[in-house]
Design a protein around this motif. Sequence first.
Motif, short mmCIF file in Angstrom:
data_model
loop_
_atom_site.label_atom_id
_atom_site.label_comp_id
_atom_site.label_asym_id
_atom_site.label_seq_id
_atom_site.Cartn_x
_atom_site.Cartn_y
_atom_site.Cartn_z
N UNK A 20 0.77 -1.24 0.00
CA UNK A 20 0.00 0.00 0.00
C UNK A 20 0.80 1.28 0.00
N UNK A 21 2.07 1.22 -0.38
CA UNK A 21 2.92 2.43 -0.37
C UNK A 21 2.39 3.50 -1.32
N UNK A 22 2.17 3.12 -2.56
CA UNK A 22 1.72 4.10 -3.56
C UNK A 22 0.33 4.61 -3.19
N UNK A 23 -0.52 3.74 -2.72
CA UNK A 23 -1.87 4.13 -2.31
C UNK A 23 -1.81 5.20 -1.21
N UNK A 24 -0.99 4.95 -0.19
CA UNK A 24 -0.84 5.92 0.91
C UNK A 24 -0.25 7.23 0.41
N UNK A 25 0.75 7.15 -0.49
CA UNK A 25 1.36 8.35 -1.04
C UNK A 25 0.31 9.17 -1.80
N UNK A 26 -0.53 8.49 -2.57
CA UNK A 26 -1.57 9.20 -3.33
C UNK A 26 -2.67 9.73 -2.42
N UNK A 27 -2.93 9.06 -1.30
CA UNK A 27 -3.84 9.62 -0.29
C UNK A 27 -3.33 11.00 0.15
N UNK A 41 1.96 14.66 -10.68
CA UNK A 41 2.49 13.30 -10.71
C UNK A 41 3.59 13.28 -11.75
N UNK A 42 4.83 13.15 -11.27
CA UNK A 42 5.98 13.10 -12.16
C UNK A 42 6.18 11.71 -12.71
N UNK A 59 -5.58 14.77 -10.29
CA UNK A 59 -4.19 15.21 -10.17
C UNK A 59 -3.58 15.39 -11.56
N UNK A 60 -2.72 16.36 -11.71
CA UNK A 60 -2.06 16.64 -12.98
C UNK A 60 -0.89 15.67 -13.18
N UNK A 61 -0.84 15.07 -14.36
CA UNK A 61 0.27 14.20 -14.74
C UNK A 61 1.24 14.96 -15.63
N UNK A 62 2.52 14.81 -15.38
CA UNK A 62 3.54 15.28 -16.31
C UNK A 62 3.79 14.12 -17.27
N UNK A 63 3.61 14.32 -18.58
CA UNK A 63 3.80 13.20 -19.51
C UNK A 63 5.20 12.60 -19.41
N UNK A 64 5.25 11.29 -19.58
CA UNK A 64 6.53 10.59 -19.56
C UNK A 64 7.30 10.87 -20.85
N UNK A 65 8.58 10.65 -20.77
CA UNK A 65 9.49 10.83 -21.91
C UNK A 65 9.72 9.47 -22.57
N UNK A 66 9.51 9.39 -23.89
CA UNK A 66 9.71 8.14 -24.62
C UNK A 66 11.17 8.03 -25.05
N UNK A 67 11.74 6.86 -24.84
CA UNK A 67 13.13 6.60 -25.22
C UNK A 67 13.23 5.25 -25.93
N UNK A 87 6.32 22.63 -9.92
CA UNK A 87 5.28 22.46 -8.90
C UNK A 87 5.89 22.60 -7.51
N UNK A 88 5.04 22.72 -6.51
CA UNK A 88 5.52 22.71 -5.13
C UNK A 88 5.92 21.29 -4.72
N UNK A 89 5.14 20.31 -5.23
CA UNK A 89 5.35 18.91 -4.84
C UNK A 89 5.23 18.03 -6.09
N UNK A 90 6.10 17.03 -6.18
CA UNK A 90 6.02 16.03 -7.26
C UNK A 90 5.91 14.64 -6.65
N UNK A 91 5.00 13.86 -7.20
CA UNK A 91 4.86 12.45 -6.85
C UNK A 91 5.80 11.67 -7.78
N UNK A 92 6.69 10.85 -7.21
CA UNK A 92 7.63 10.07 -8.00
C UNK A 92 7.64 8.65 -7.45
N UNK A 93 6.90 7.77 -8.11
CA UNK A 93 6.81 6.37 -7.69
C UNK A 93 8.11 5.64 -8.02
N UNK A 94 8.39 4.58 -7.29
CA UNK A 94 9.52 3.67 -7.55
C UNK A 94 10.89 4.36 -7.52
N UNK A 95 11.25 4.80 -6.35
CA UNK A 95 12.49 5.54 -6.08
C UNK A 95 13.75 4.79 -6.52
N UNK A 96 13.76 3.45 -6.42
CA UNK A 96 14.97 2.66 -6.70
C UNK A 96 15.13 2.32 -8.19
#
Length: 189
Positions: A20-27, A41-42, A59-67, A87-96
Amino acid sequence: MSPPRRGKLKIYIGYAAGVGKTYRMLDEAQVLHAAGVDIVIGYFEPHGRKETIAKTEGLEFIPRRALSYGGSQFEEMDTAAILRRKPAVAIVDEFAHTNVPGCENVKRWQDVHVLLEAGIDVLTTMNVQHLESLNDQVWQVTGVRVRETVPDWVVDEADECVLVDLTPCALRNRIERGVVYASEKAHRA
């Protein structure tokens, strides 16, 4: 002109996928958004989890970059686009996460540091097995060598770490119901 204040880093950390990490972060993101905080959402990895995806509504999404790499297309976080958006805050899932070759940084945690240096607060997620100092212990216990790690000093510098926990029985139940992974991947998990 003085440099911007360094952003604050908050890591939601758990022992496994599906706790539930991402769920809690999005809460938290929704609470901040409702309070008028400029949040985007970055990077978000939905893994097909309907309840988690629903938490991104409004929530606003920043589009991903295609590579392109090795004849395949990949999508990575667009750090430059987040910096331009400021933005003041960015959501960035999967830190590792390890970025595809061709990105400015090898690891997503390095991208997060770029955002922090620009004064953007970041909320992120990781599992405890991705902590670099535990790599050998995880390998000894599980027989699996975790390739995506975050140095301990990076986690030590976080302003806050939130432990997200779930009993093993509850996690197995979520996996068996297909909440964590699609059924074809759930058996392997």
